[in-house]
Design a protein around this motif. Structure first.
Motif, PDB file in Angstrom:
ATOM      1  N   PHE A  21       0.820  -1.140  -0.166  1.00 38.12           N
ATOM      2  CA  PHE A  21      -0.036  -0.099  -0.012  1.00 38.12           C
ATOM      3  C   PHE A  21       0.891   1.081  -0.158  1.00 38.12           C
ATOM      4  O   PHE A  21       0.239   2.366  -0.057  1.00 38.12           O
ATOM      5  CB  PHE A  21      -0.817  -0.028   1.323  1.00 38.12           C
ATOM      6  CG  PHE A  21      -1.599  -1.151   1.428  1.00 38.12           C
ATOM      7  CD1 PHE A  21      -2.894  -1.537   0.432  1.00 38.12           C
ATOM      8  CD2 PHE A  21      -1.367  -2.240   2.509  1.00 38.12           C
ATOM      9  CE1 PHE A  21      -3.508  -2.763   0.591  1.00 38.12           C
ATOM     10  CE2 PHE A  21      -1.993  -3.339   2.665  1.00 38.12           C
ATOM     11  CZ  PHE A  21      -3.011  -3.600   1.765  1.00 38.12           C
ATOM     12  N   ARG A  22       2.269   1.060   0.002  1.00 39.01           N
ATOM     13  CA  ARG A  22       3.048   2.245  -0.095  1.00 39.01           C
ATOM     14  C   ARG A  22       3.684   2.677  -1.412  1.00 39.01           C
ATOM     15  O   ARG A  22       3.567   3.513  -1.999  1.00 39.01           O
ATOM     16  CB  ARG A  22       4.019   2.191   1.189  1.00 39.01           C
ATOM     17  CG  ARG A  22       5.247   3.340   1.294  1.00 39.01           C
ATOM     18  CD  ARG A  22       6.268   2.911   2.210  1.00 39.01           C
ATOM     19  NE  ARG A  22       5.507   2.799   3.623  1.00 39.01           N
ATOM     20  CZ  ARG A  22       5.018   4.025   4.344  1.00 39.01           C
ATOM     21  NH1 ARG A  22       5.397   5.236   3.777  1.00 39.01           N
ATOM     22  NH2 ARG A  22       4.722   3.780   5.523  1.00 39.01           N
ATOM     23  N   ILE A  23       4.447   1.508  -1.946  1.00 38.53           N
ATOM     24  CA  ILE A  23       4.913   1.536  -3.234  1.00 38.53           C
ATOM     25  C   ILE A  23       4.005   1.792  -4.329  1.00 38.53           C
ATOM     26  O   ILE A  23       4.340   2.261  -5.194  1.00 38.53           O
ATOM     27  CB  ILE A  23       5.728   0.349  -3.566  1.00 38.53           C
ATOM     28  CG1 ILE A  23       6.916   0.631  -4.741  1.00 38.53           C
ATOM     29  CG2 ILE A  23       5.174  -0.650  -3.709  1.00 38.53           C
ATOM     30  CD1 ILE A  23       7.964  -0.219  -4.913  1.00 38.53           C
ATOM     31  N   SER A  24       2.727   1.352  -4.093  1.00 35.98           N
ATOM     32  CA  SER A  24       1.640   1.355  -4.738  1.00 35.98           C
ATOM     33  C   SER A  24       0.361   1.017  -3.810  1.00 35.98           C
ATOM     34  O   SER A  24       0.625   0.265  -3.083  1.00 35.98           O
ATOM     35  CB  SER A  24       1.690   0.940  -6.353  1.00 35.98           C
ATOM     36  OG  SER A  24       1.259  -0.511  -6.081  1.00 35.98           O
ATOM     37  N   LYS A  25      -0.712   1.315  -4.435  1.00 37.71           N
ATOM     38  CA  LYS A  25      -1.858   0.931  -3.812  1.00 37.71           C
ATOM     39  C   LYS A  25      -1.934  -0.334  -3.556  1.00 37.71           C
ATOM     40  O   LYS A  25      -2.605  -1.019  -2.622  1.00 37.71           O
ATOM     41  CB  LYS A  25      -3.272   1.494  -4.317  1.00 37.71           C
ATOM     42  CG  LYS A  25      -3.281   3.042  -4.080  1.00 37.71           C
ATOM     43  CD  LYS A  25      -4.855   3.379  -4.703  1.00 37.71           C
ATOM     44  CE  LYS A  25      -5.071   5.064  -4.842  1.00 37.71           C
ATOM     45  NZ  LYS A  25      -6.286   5.287  -5.201  1.00 37.71           N
ATOM     46  N   GLY A  26      -1.512  -1.111  -4.617  1.00 34.45           N
ATOM     47  CA  GLY A  26      -1.337  -2.780  -4.595  1.00 34.45           C
ATOM     48  C   GLY A  26      -0.057  -3.414  -4.299  1.00 34.45           C
ATOM     49  O   GLY A  26       0.039  -4.477  -4.623  1.00 34.45           O
TER      50      GLY A  26
END
Length: 279
Positions: free
Chosen positions: A244-249
């Protein structure tokens, strides 16, 4: 001389923290529930709002730690405080299922590509421990391959090669269940080609210690995925930090590499105790 001056300035600035630390050391091993060793002593924080912490001496500090990465919205975000407060007055430990459990799981499933089913845990350490057990149960094999300096929590099977944990007190028999290798595709290929007892490969998808030891992505992850599929080995992507940090997924969505199992914590529980395994 320069270092001693820094220590003296620090000690004077955080005098009440030092006073508390000396008392805590007599009751709690290591002087408090802080997972990182801080010299000469840690700062004792009394309040945290947004990105500002206030210590016992009234010093205001910028919070770069943000709950070890768990507080995506910062400290004491008004919406989080409101929602948690509303839940506290209706009960804290139901001991059974709850509608919000389903809503939470459905959000994980919506965001994380590998998530077909979700099982919640109490911590990230529990998540990786459960994922390893699931992999052993599924494959009928017992060894877990992990990469040197990749951190997957505090349990015995994750401790070898983690870089910030010790193996004191871990039975030798337990240690044999984990095979530590360098994050090198050729070495992984050699291990999987030569052994038939590997249940899973677990890794931090952004590199050891949350990217301090970077790996070449997306190629590294895609190669791991290809090798694990080829040898019928479970791929566990530990997204406790990067999920959820480097991307939502998470890293799997960013790099388009879908593992068999995903471990989560920190942001998945919004800074509260909680984690999950999905796959």
């Amino acid at each position: 001389m320069f270092v001693s001056n820094i220590i003296e300035t620090y000690t004077n600035k955080f005098a009440k923290s030092n006073e508390l630390y000396q008392k805590v050391r007599q009751v709690i091993p290591t002087g408090g529930h802080l997972s990182r060793d801080v010299k000469p002593f840690p700062v004792a924080v009394e309040e945290a709002i947004g990105v500002i912490k206030r210590d016992l001496d009234g010093n205001k500090l910028i919070d770069y730690m943000i709950g070890y990465g768990a507080l995506m919205l910062g400290n004491s975000h008004p919406e989080v405080i409101r929602e948690v407060g509303q839940r506290l007055v209706t009960g804290t430990h139901m001991g059974t299922i709850h509608p919000l459990e389903l809503e939470w799981a459905e959000w994980v499933k919506k965001l994380i590509p590998s998530a077909e089913r979700v099982r919640f845990t109490g911590t990230g350490t529990e998540s990786t421990l459960l994922a390893m057990r699931l992999a052993r149960a599924y494959t009928g094999k017992h060894k877990i391959v992990k990469f040197n300096e990749h951190f997957h929590g505090w349990h015995d099977y994750a401790s070898p090669g983690a870089g910030i944990t010790e193996q004191t007190g871990i039975p030798a028999e337990t240690m044999t269940g984990t095979l530590v290798i360098e994050p090198n595709i050729d070495e992984l290929s050699s291990v999987l080609e030569s052994r038939d007892d590997i249940a899973a490969v677990i890794l931090e998808p952004t590199g050891g210690h949350w990217g301090q030891y970077p790996i070449q992505n997306p190629y590294f992850l895609s190669n791991v995925r290809e090798l694990t599929k080829k040898h019928n080995v479970v791929m566990i992507m530990d997204e406790v930090i990067c999920g959820f940090r480097i991307s939502k997924g998470g890293a799997q969505a960013k790099f388009s590499v879908i593992p068999d199992l995903t471990t989560m914590a920190k942001i998945v529980a919004g800074g509260m105790p909680g984690g999950a395994v999905a796959g």
